[in-house]
Scaffold this motif. Structure first.
Motif, mmCIF file in Angstrom:
data_model
loop_
_atom_site.group_PDB
_atom_site.id
_atom_site.type_symbol
_atom_site.label_atom_id
_atom_site.label_comp_id
_atom_site.label_asym_id
_atom_site.label_seq_id
_atom_site.Cartn_x
_atom_site.Cartn_y
_atom_site.Cartn_z
ATOM 1 N N LEU A 279 47.502 53.759 29.852
ATOM 2 C CA LEU A 279 47.556 52.412 29.272
ATOM 3 C C LEU A 279 48.945 51.835 29.524
ATOM 4 N N ILE A 280 49.018 50.791 30.327
ATOM 5 C CA ILE A 280 50.302 50.175 30.672
ATOM 6 C C ILE A 280 50.510 48.949 29.794
ATOM 7 N N LEU A 281 51.592 48.952 29.026
ATOM 8 C CA LEU A 281 51.899 47.827 28.156
ATOM 9 C C LEU A 281 52.546 46.705 28.965
ATOM 10 N N GLY A 282 52.166 45.489 28.641
ATOM 11 C CA GLY A 282 52.625 44.332 29.398
ATOM 12 C C GLY A 282 54.067 43.956 29.128
ATOM 13 N N ALA A 283 54.603 43.210 30.052
ATOM 14 C CA ALA A 283 55.916 42.566 29.962
ATOM 15 C C ALA A 283 55.847 41.361 30.896
ATOM 16 N N GLN A 284 56.898 40.604 30.967
ATOM 17 C CA GLN A 284 56.848 39.294 31.622
ATOM 18 C C GLN A 284 56.438 39.334 33.088
ATOM 19 N N GLN B 150 46.451 40.453 34.441
ATOM 20 C CA GLN B 150 46.024 40.075 35.792
ATOM 21 C C GLN B 150 47.108 40.409 36.813
ATOM 22 N N GLY B 151 48.352 40.110 36.469
ATOM 23 C CA GLY B 151 49.448 40.437 37.380
ATOM 24 C C GLY B 151 49.560 41.930 37.630
ATOM 25 N N MET B 152 49.358 42.724 36.589
ATOM 26 C CA MET B 152 49.425 44.180 36.741
ATOM 27 C C MET B 152 48.251 44.690 37.571
ATOM 28 N N ARG B 153 47.078 44.139 37.315
ATOM 29 C CA ARG B 153 45.906 44.545 38.089
ATOM 30 C C ARG B 153 46.120 44.271 39.574
ATOM 31 N N ASP B 154 46.605 43.083 39.888
ATOM 32 C CA ASP B 154 46.855 42.719 41.280
ATOM 33 C C ASP B 154 47.880 43.656 41.915
ATOM 34 N N ARG C 262 48.395 48.271 45.828
ATOM 35 C CA ARG C 262 49.018 49.553 46.150
ATOM 36 C C ARG C 262 48.021 50.703 46.143
ATOM 37 N N GLY C 263 46.743 50.341 46.253
ATOM 38 C CA GLY C 263 45.729 51.348 46.509
ATOM 39 C C GLY C 263 44.933 51.858 45.328
ATOM 40 N N ILE C 264 45.139 51.321 44.141
ATOM 41 C CA ILE C 264 44.335 51.754 43.005
ATOM 42 C C ILE C 264 43.015 50.982 43.016
ATOM 43 N N ALA C 265 41.921 51.704 43.053
ATOM 44 C CA ALA C 265 40.598 51.080 43.170
ATOM 45 C C ALA C 265 40.299 50.208 41.957
ATOM 46 N N GLY C 266 39.691 49.060 42.214
ATOM 47 C CA GLY C 266 39.400 48.105 41.157
ATOM 48 C C GLY C 266 38.565 48.676 40.030
ATOM 49 N N GLU C 267 37.644 49.603 40.353
ATOM 50 C CA GLU C 267 36.779 50.154 39.308
ATOM 51 C C GLU C 267 37.539 51.078 38.350
ATOM 52 N N ARG C 268 38.744 51.461 38.723
ATOM 53 C CA ARG C 268 39.562 52.285 37.814
ATOM 54 C C ARG C 268 40.379 51.438 36.843
ATOM 55 N N ILE C 269 40.422 50.123 37.056
ATOM 56 C CA ILE C 269 41.325 49.258 36.286
ATOM 57 C C ILE C 269 40.541 48.428 35.279
ATOM 58 N N LEU C 270 40.876 48.595 34.003
ATOM 59 C CA LEU C 270 40.311 47.780 32.934
ATOM 60 C C LEU C 270 41.385 46.813 32.452
ATOM 61 N N MET C 271 40.981 45.573 32.160
ATOM 62 C CA MET C 271 41.956 44.545 31.774
ATOM 63 C C MET C 271 41.774 44.106 30.333
#
Length: 194
Positions: free
Chosen positions: A45-50, A95-99, A104-113
């Motif tokens: 779980l990555i916490l957001g920042a600016q 959205q910025g983190m997902r992009d 950098r190669g992390i598959a979209g199905e692994r990323i929850l927003m």
């Protein structure tokens, strides 16, 4: 000398107690500076920042790069990116983190927003709706000065198996971040988040 001795002693006592409190809290913050989780977590779980027009801020990029290392080493771990859109941000932090991760190669199905939160408490509260916080093993990725508070808030919210992962901080900002984090810990303690 015109101040009565009793008042001077009370002021000295309060100052001393304040200094002890400050040192204890800073000690707790610093104790998590090198937090490194076990391999194989269910969720990162990555916490957001600016987010800036040019991409993630330095603080956020350090979190993302730290998470990337973990995700590459643990291909079964999913990632939750958490953070809403501030008035000065071109897109939501999530959205910025997902992009950034996808590029950098992390598959979209692994990323929850989770793209509604505006604080650490909300990051964790809203992200919990996407996972099983009581059962999933969760690694919270944030900067070193923020790990103690983030993990403490998660535990208070009922995360059953949570660890922190400390991303670095620009040395020039460290003292400022430590002072601000002391205030953040005190605020979260006083309002019941810790």
């Amino acid at each position: 000398e015109r101040i009565p001795r009793g008042i001077r002693r009370i002021v000295q006592l309060l100052f001393g107690m304040g200094m002890v409190l400050f040192l204890v809290v800073e000690g707790l913050i610093i104790s998590r500076f090198n937090a490194s989780p076990a391999a194989g977590a269910d969720v990162c779980l990555i916490l957001g920042a600016q987010m800036k027009e040019s991409g993630p801020s330095d603080v956020l990029q350090r979190r993302l790069d730290k998470a990337l290392d973990y995700l590459r080493e643990n291909p079964d771990t999913i990632v939750v990116v958490s953070g809403g859109q501030g008035s000065n941000e071109p897109v939501s932090e999530a959205q910025g983190m997902r992009d950034y991760l996808a590029a950098r190669g992390i598959a979209g199905e692994r990323i929850l927003m989770e793209d509604e939160s505006a604080s650490t408490k909300e990051n964790l509260e809203y992200s919990a709706k996407l996972i099983d916080k009581s059962e999933n093993s969760v690694v919270i990725v944030t900067n070193n000065f923020h790990v103690f508070r983030a993990v403490s808030i998660a535990r208070k919210q009922g995360y059953g198996n949570v660890q922190g992962m400390a991303a670095s901080t620009h040395r020039g900002n460290l003292l400022n971040n430590l002072l601000r984090e002391f205030l953040g810990v005190m605020k979260d303690f006083l309002v019941g988040n810790l």
